[in-house]
Motif scaffolding. Structure first.
Motif, PDB file in Angstrom:
ATOM      1  N   SER A  24     -15.215  10.727  -0.096  1.00 43.57           N
ATOM      2  CA  SER A  24     -15.287  10.953  -1.538  1.00 43.57           C
ATOM      3  C   SER A  24     -16.151   9.902  -2.218  1.00 43.57           C
ATOM      4  O   SER A  24     -16.844  10.209  -3.187  1.00 43.57           O
ATOM      5  CB  SER A  24     -13.897  10.966  -2.161  1.00 43.57           C
ATOM      6  OG  SER A  24     -13.338   9.662  -2.200  1.00 43.57           O
ATOM      7  N   ILE A  30     -14.524  15.282  -5.482  1.00 48.96           N
ATOM      8  CA  ILE A  30     -13.162  14.976  -5.918  1.00 48.96           C
ATOM      9  C   ILE A  30     -12.130  15.532  -4.949  1.00 48.96           C
ATOM     10  O   ILE A  30     -11.033  14.980  -4.830  1.00 48.96           O
ATOM     11  CB  ILE A  30     -12.926  15.489  -7.362  1.00 48.96           C
ATOM     12  CG1 ILE A  30     -11.621  14.920  -7.940  1.00 48.96           C
ATOM     13  CG2 ILE A  30     -12.890  16.994  -7.402  1.00 48.96           C
ATOM     14  CD1 ILE A  30     -11.652  13.467  -8.220  1.00 48.96           C
ATOM     15  N   MET A  33     -11.107  12.954  -2.467  1.00 48.74           N
ATOM     16  CA  MET A  33     -10.240  11.946  -3.085  1.00 48.74           C
ATOM     17  C   MET A  33      -8.812  12.474  -3.173  1.00 48.74           C
ATOM     18  O   MET A  33      -7.859  11.760  -2.855  1.00 48.74           O
ATOM     19  CB  MET A  33     -10.751  11.572  -4.474  1.00 48.74           C
ATOM     20  CG  MET A  33      -9.906  10.523  -5.167  1.00 48.74           C
ATOM     21  SD  MET A  33      -9.838   8.947  -4.317  1.00 48.74           S
ATOM     22  CE  MET A  33     -11.367   8.247  -4.826  1.00 48.74           C
TER      23      MET A  33
END
Length: 55
Positions: A24, A30, A33
């Motif tokens: 990420s 995203i 993440m």
């Protein structure tokens, strides 16, 4: 669950979290993440879970 199996699973989960975090940061995605957060959460839940010993 066998203690060695539990340790191996926890190691795999934390490695997966680190890999997702690294992906990420380099790509800016995203989703990686979020996956890293989920894997890290699974690690801490697994680490803090108590082991039931049956007599």
């Amino acid at each position: 669950m066998n203690i060695w199996l539990r340790i191996c699973v926890l190691i795999l989960v934390i490695v997966a979290a680190v890999v997702c975090y690294a992906a990420s940061f380099s790509s800016g995605a995203i989703i990686f993440m979020l996956l890293g957060v989920l894997f890290e959460l699974a690690f801490w839940v697994g680490l803090l879970k108590t082991i039931d010993h049956k007599a």
